[in-house]
Design an enzyme around this catalytic site. Structure first.
Site, PDB file in Angstrom:
ATOM      1  N   LYS A  28      76.195  65.021  91.095  1.00 49.03           N
ATOM      2  CA  LYS A  28      75.509  64.804  92.368  1.00 49.03           C
ATOM      3  C   LYS A  28      76.289  63.817  93.237  1.00 49.03           C
ATOM      4  O   LYS A  28      76.817  62.819  92.731  1.00 49.03           O
ATOM      5  CB  LYS A  28      74.101  64.292  92.086  1.00 49.03           C
ATOM      6  CG  LYS A  28      73.193  64.171  93.306  1.00 49.03           C
ATOM      7  CD  LYS A  28      71.792  63.769  92.867  1.00 49.03           C
ATOM      8  CE  LYS A  28      70.834  63.657  94.046  1.00 49.03           C
ATOM      9  NZ  LYS A  28      69.466  63.320  93.617  1.00 49.03           N
ATOM     10  N   SER A  41      63.257  65.027  92.421  1.00 45.72           N
ATOM     11  CA  SER A  41      64.587  65.427  92.878  1.00 45.72           C
ATOM     12  C   SER A  41      65.412  66.189  91.858  1.00 45.72           C
ATOM     13  O   SER A  41      66.403  66.822  92.221  1.00 45.72           O
ATOM     14  CB  SER A  41      65.371  64.196  93.346  1.00 45.72           C
ATOM     15  OG  SER A  41      64.846  63.716  94.565  1.00 45.72           O
ATOM     16  N   SER A  53      66.324  66.008  95.943  1.00 48.40           N
ATOM     17  CA  SER A  53      67.614  65.737  96.527  1.00 48.40           C
ATOM     18  C   SER A  53      68.796  66.234  95.686  1.00 48.40           C
ATOM     19  O   SER A  53      69.933  66.176  96.132  1.00 48.40           O
ATOM     20  CB  SER A  53      67.763  64.228  96.749  1.00 48.40           C
ATOM     21  OG  SER A  53      67.683  63.516  95.525  1.00 48.40           O
TER      22      SER A  53
END
Length: 483
Positions: free
Chosen positions: A78, A177, A153
């Site tokens: 990420k 997320s 996210s």
């Protein structure tokens, strides 16, 4: 043979058997990204030269007789994790050129385990959305339907896995997320128990990567199978070597049961503060039916369950209590005035969010005390049950919505509109008390979109929901690649 959608477990076995090399796996993954990612935009920061060098190094290490858990396996990371030499922006244009000098602790653990890092995956601005778009890297599309979001996210990581861009990824979770993108993209994710995996170096720029205990926030694994989740969690789990790791070693207890018929499960599909859409309810029911068919003890209600409405309001306050900390003074004072004007009888989710944004330290301590009561309630609950099956969000992946004011956004639940952030109540069920939760694919919506559910387990007994996820995968199937 095409390797892109093989599990990490199978790739590791093939590498050990000499059926393929790490260099070959990496070249195939890079070719697929270069071919398909123009339409998806999951990999926002490629690192292909260093990935190829790492793959060659993995092959050389194996030739010397070395064997590590992820040796030679292509993975993604990420964007919010620091990777030395690559930008860490959290989608914030002001920091588009920020380059950290060292890897986040979890990136270091990936590399120590032998993983080949292909690059970084896209995120929303400041990691604060249920979608993944920002001015620097643009919009990530759902591989199942490019007009829809992959979630956020960790949306870039989920989209990358669904598209075959690497076997594993790592993300983070504070408001679903990890779990929401897995649900939207048809992959697996695990939100660990709060504090189980060190978080240092997963920090907004340009803040220093210092050890810290973050309230609510965790880092965790994403994969295309439940067994791969466990493989990656074993690499990630453990205290920060600069703090608790000086004196503590982690030993997770085994799963409570090995057979589906031994599990005691509470199934939930209704929340008092927001309805559950029909497609998600059908996914929950499919899992419940599989549990019953497998001989598990399944209940639909229990007096031991902590109050869902109160849990959602506590979560809302705690979640938003830090969001206004760095607002300009004038903006903060406006929020305080709005909060002061709320009726004491207003116990809505929006009121809880506004109160949370201006929470005093005294009021935060009160909210935290209420959280501790909920944690104790969960301890009593898990004396009688092993897991909870429930939604992750009320709907499958929704169309992109880039309205700059999230307060004006709405989610459509079976034709009725609801405030955008109200969909977070299910994610908060595990996040507020810090419980582990595994997101698993459950079914498809009438439009063919993935639908997932979460399996919530007892604190620090992460292997229990992970084992249940594995057994359900055997029973109803798991990841399918987008057509």
């Amino acid at each position: 043979m095409e390797w892109s959608f093989q599990t990490a477990e199978k790739l590791a076995a093939a590498l050990r058997a000499g059926e393929v090399t790490a260099a070959e796996l990496t070249d195939e993954a890079i070719a697929r990204i270069e071919r398909d990612d123009k339409a998806i935009n999951a990999i926002c920061v490629p690192d292909f030269d260093r990935a190829r060098a790492a793959a060659r190094g993995a092959d050389q290490a194996r030739a010397r007789g070395e064997d590590r858990p992820l040796l030679g396996i292509p993975v993604t990371v990420k964007e919010s994790y620091n990777v030395a030499g690559l930008p860490t922006t959290w989608g914030m244009p002001l920091h588009r050129n920020y380059l950290p000098a060292e890897d986040a602790v979890q990136v270091s653990r990936l590399k120590a385990a032998g993983a080949v890092v292909l690059g970084k995956t896209n995120v929303p601005l400041g990691l604060q959305d249920v979608q993944s778009f920002n001015e620097i890297y643009g919009t990530t599309n759902n591989p199942w339907d490019h007009a829809r979001t992959p979630g956020g996210s960790s949306g870039g990581s989920a989209a990358a896995l669904a598209a075959g861009f690497g076997a594993l990824s790592i993300g983070s979770d504070m408001a679903g997320s990890l779990r929401t993108p897995a649900h939207f993209c048809g992959v697996y994710a695990h939100k660990p128990t709060l504090g189980l995996a060190a978080i240092r170096g997963m920090v907004p720029p340009p803040a220093p990567a210092l050890p810290a205990d973050h309230d609510l926030a965790v880092v965790g694994p994403m994969a295309r199978t439940a067994r791969d989740l466990t493989l990656l969690l074993d690499v990630m789990a453990g205290p920060d070597p600069l703090t608790l790791g000086v004196a503590h070693e982690l030993r997770l207890p085994p799963a409570r049961h090995e057979r589906l018929c031994d599990f005691r499960v509470l199934v939930l599909d209704n929340h008092p503060l927001i309805p559950t859409g029909s497609a998600v309810r059908a996914g929950v029911d499919r899992v419940a039916d599989a549990l019953v068919d497998g001989g598990a003890r399944v209940e639909r209600r229990s007096p031991l369950l902590p109050d869902l409405a109160e849990a959602a309001l506590i979560y809302r306050q705690l979640l938003f209590s830090g969001s206004a900390a760095h607002f300009p003074v004038e903006a903060y004072e406006q929020l305080r005035s709005r909060a002061a004007g709320l009726s004491p009888d207003d116990q809505s989710l929006n009121a809880a969010m506004l109160r949370g944004m201006v929470l005093s330290h005294r009021d935060w301590i009160e909210a935290n005390s209420r959280r501790e009561l909920h944690r104790h309630g969960w301890r009593q609950f898990f004396g009688e049950f092993d897991a909870v099956v429930c939604p992750i969000t009320p709907t499958p992946a929704f169309p992109h919505d880039h309205n700059p004011d999230p307060r004006e956004r709405r989610i459509d639940i079976d034709g009725v509109e609801y405030p955008y952030f109200d969909q977070l109540v299910w994610a908060g069920l595990a996040t507020m008390p810090g419980l582990p939760a595994t997101a698993v694919p459950a079914s498809r919506s009438p439009e063919g979109l993935p639908v997932g559910v979460q399996l919530i387990g007892p604190m620090f007994e992460d292997r229990t929901p992970l084992r249940l996820a594995e057994l359900l995968e055997q029973k109803i199937g798991g990841f399918q690649s987008p057509k």
